[in-house]
Design an enzyme around this catalytic site. Structure first.
Site, PDB file in Angstrom:
ATOM      1  N   ASN A 151      84.642 103.085 -50.422  1.00 15.86           N
ATOM      2  CA  ASN A 151      84.049 103.762 -49.305  1.00 15.86           C
ATOM      3  C   ASN A 151      84.587 105.283 -50.018  1.00 15.86           C
ATOM      4  O   ASN A 151      85.361 105.843 -50.872  1.00 15.86           O
ATOM      5  CB  ASN A 151      84.740 103.910 -48.512  1.00 15.86           C
ATOM      6  CG  ASN A 151      84.305 105.338 -46.940  1.00 15.86           C
ATOM      7  OD1 ASN A 151      83.612 105.939 -47.322  1.00 15.86           O
ATOM      8  ND2 ASN A 151      85.489 106.029 -46.317  1.00 15.86           N
ATOM      9  N   LYS A 171      83.773 108.021 -49.862  1.00 18.88           N
ATOM     10  CA  LYS A 171      84.404 109.552 -49.044  1.00 18.88           C
ATOM     11  C   LYS A 171      83.893 110.581 -49.340  1.00 18.88           C
ATOM     12  O   LYS A 171      82.271 110.849 -50.022  1.00 18.88           O
ATOM     13  CB  LYS A 171      85.691 109.475 -48.872  1.00 18.88           C
ATOM     14  CG  LYS A 171      86.200 108.445 -48.463  1.00 18.88           C
ATOM     15  CD  LYS A 171      87.800 108.790 -47.351  1.00 18.88           C
ATOM     16  CE  LYS A 171      88.848 106.883 -47.696  1.00 18.88           C
ATOM     17  NZ  LYS A 171      89.543 107.110 -46.694  1.00 18.88           N
ATOM     18  N   HIS A 212      83.752 104.970 -38.867  1.00 16.81           N
ATOM     19  CA  HIS A 212      85.449 105.525 -39.957  1.00 16.81           C
ATOM     20  C   HIS A 212      86.091 106.255 -38.683  1.00 16.81           C
ATOM     21  O   HIS A 212      85.755 107.653 -38.246  1.00 16.81           O
ATOM     22  CB  HIS A 212      84.616 105.705 -41.384  1.00 16.81           C
ATOM     23  CG  HIS A 212      86.002 105.945 -41.625  1.00 16.81           C
ATOM     24  ND1 HIS A 212      87.113 107.094 -41.955  1.00 16.81           N
ATOM     25  CD2 HIS A 212      86.291 105.264 -42.887  1.00 16.81           C
ATOM     26  CE1 HIS A 212      88.210 106.782 -42.743  1.00 16.81           C
ATOM     27  NE2 HIS A 212      87.140 105.533 -43.249  1.00 16.81           N
ATOM     28  N   GLU A 235      87.689 108.602 -39.402  1.00 13.10           N
ATOM     29  CA  GLU A 235      87.499 110.374 -40.101  1.00 13.10           C
ATOM     30  C   GLU A 235      86.678 110.559 -39.360  1.00 13.10           C
ATOM     31  O   GLU A 235      86.488 112.076 -38.791  1.00 13.10           O
ATOM     32  CB  GLU A 235      87.332 110.315 -41.475  1.00 13.10           C
ATOM     33  CG  GLU A 235      89.283 109.902 -42.315  1.00 13.10           C
ATOM     34  CD  GLU A 235      88.553 109.727 -43.599  1.00 13.10           C
ATOM     35  OE1 GLU A 235      87.416 109.886 -44.190  1.00 13.10           O
ATOM     36  OE2 GLU A 235      89.865 108.439 -44.354  1.00 13.10           O
ATOM     37  N   GLU A 293      90.496  99.185 -39.988  1.00 14.64           N
ATOM     38  CA  GLU A 293      91.504 100.357 -40.832  1.00 14.64           C
ATOM     39  C   GLU A 293      92.898 100.557 -40.025  1.00 14.64           C
ATOM     40  O   GLU A 293      91.746 102.571 -39.040  1.00 14.64           O
ATOM     41  CB  GLU A 293      90.676 100.755 -40.809  1.00 14.64           C
ATOM     42  CG  GLU A 293      89.499 100.482 -41.582  1.00 14.64           C
ATOM     43  CD  GLU A 293      88.369 101.577 -43.248  1.00 14.64           C
ATOM     44  OE1 GLU A 293      88.536 100.608 -44.075  1.00 14.64           O
ATOM     45  OE2 GLU A 293      88.315 102.387 -42.237  1.00 14.64           O
ATOM     46  N   GLY A 318      94.684 106.029 -46.575  1.00  9.64           N
ATOM     47  CA  GLY A 318      95.154 107.251 -47.753  1.00  9.64           C
ATOM     48  C   GLY A 318      96.629 107.294 -47.502  1.00  9.64           C
ATOM     49  O   GLY A 318      96.949 108.206 -48.278  1.00  9.64           O
ATOM     50  N   SER A 350      94.690 100.858 -47.627  1.00  9.41           N
ATOM     51  CA  SER A 350      95.289 101.571 -49.303  1.00  9.41           C
ATOM     52  C   SER A 350      95.010 100.784 -49.460  1.00  9.41           C
ATOM     53  O   SER A 350      96.208  99.460 -50.323  1.00  9.41           O
ATOM     54  CB  SER A 350      96.904 101.412 -48.383  1.00  9.41           C
ATOM     55  OG  SER A 350      97.088 103.042 -48.149  1.00  9.41           O
TER      56      SER A 350
HETATM   57  P1  PGA Z   1      92.056 104.263 -48.840  1.00  7.00           P
HETATM   58  O1  PGA Z   1      90.656 104.380 -47.393  1.00  7.00           O
HETATM   59  O2  PGA Z   1      91.748 102.704 -49.110  1.00  7.00           O
HETATM   60  O3  PGA Z   1      91.921 105.075 -49.151  1.00  7.00           O
HETATM   61  O4  PGA Z   1      93.171 104.043 -47.545  1.00  7.00           O
HETATM   62  C1  PGA Z   1      90.264 103.457 -47.014  1.00  7.00           C
HETATM   63  C2  PGA Z   1      88.985 103.944 -45.720  1.00  7.00           C
HETATM   64  O5  PGA Z   1      89.557 104.906 -45.289  1.00  7.00           O
HETATM   65  O6  PGA Z   1      87.680 103.188 -45.882  1.00  7.00           O
END
Ligand code: PGA
Length: 247
Positions: A8, A10, A94, A96, A164, A170, A210
């Site tokens: 992803n 983003k 997601h 976010e 997640e 992150g 992560s």
């Molecule tokens: P990350 O993000 O691997 O940077 O923690 C995962 C995600 O939000 O899909």
């Protein structure tokens, strides 16, 4: 079932970033993946990435879609448009987007239904906040999100779930393998009650938050973990290739 490593990107990536796809292709040629591989770039790159990935095992997904097929929705992208640009999947819900745009479970379900209608696999994301985990609410929260975000026509062919934990995204923090296993097992059971045991066994449940080259092996070895949704570590092909090699 075959696991999936999905990247992803983003809100990262411009045309020059397609060089990472070339590097990933070389890695996959040298060492074919034991899993399906997907990259979800920003909408502006879906078509170019699909072209760059042509002839390779790399699949392409979007990061969001509108619930409607077309219409007066300035700035939005429909599932049909993503499919037309070469995507075979789209991430919906997601955390976010749930946080930045206030997306509700019901809206996420409508988007997943739109994805299905356009022939795309919906990657439905869910996960608890740190506060919810500390309050012992994790299983109740993810169960509620699943129940209200999952279309009733979901099958292994058109739906993937991504667990997640918000606090793991992150941050460099990850749940223990036991914590991941507990949630994935609970989600499998909940899926069975919602869409029947056959579909529940065929729907892949990814872990995200992560995932890095140095923890992928452990996380992907957990029972009921059918792959990973990888953010930061998917941006560099060398890192993503290391994660893929851990499958
Ligand atoms: P990350 O993000 O691997 O940077 O923690 C995962 C995600 O939000 O899909």
């Amino acid at each position: 079932m075959r696991q999936l490593a999905a990247g992803n990107w983003k809100m990262n990536g411009v045309t020059a970033s397609l060089s990472e796809v070339e590097v990933l292709k070389q890695h996959l040629k040298a060492r074919p993946a034991n899993c399906d591989v997907m990259i979800c770039p920003p909408a502006t790159l879906v078509m170019a990435l699909a072209e760059a990935a042509a002839g390779s095992p790399i699949q392409v997904g979007g990061q969001n879609c509108h619930a409607k097929a077309s219409g007066a929705h300035t700035g939005d992208v429909s599932a049909q448009m993503l499919a037309d640009a070469g995507a075979t999947a789209v991430i919906v819900g997601h955390s976010e987007r749930r946080a930045d745009h206030g997306e509700t479970n019901e809206q996420v379900r409508a988007k997943a239904e739109a994805a299905h209608a356009a022939g795309l696999t919906a990657i439905i994301c869910l996960g608890e906040t740190l506060k919810q985990r500390e309050a012992g609410e994790t299983l109740a929260v993810v169960h509620d999100q699943l129940q209200h975000s999952l279309p009733t026509d979901s099958t292994g062919a058109n739906t993937i779930i991504a667990y997640e934990p918000v606090w793991a995204i992150g941050t460099g923090l990850t749940p223990t393998p036991a914590q991941v296993g507990e949630v994935h097992q609970a989600l499998r059971g909940a899926l069975s009650a919602l869409v029947g045991p056959e579909a529940a066994h065929a729907i892949r449940i990814l872990y995200g938050g992560s995932v890095k080259p140095d923890n992928a092996d452990e996380l992907m070895g957990v029972g009921d973990v059918d792959g990973a949704l990888v953010g930061g570590a998917s941006l560099k092909a060398a890192d993503f290739a290391k994660i893929i090699a851990a499958f």
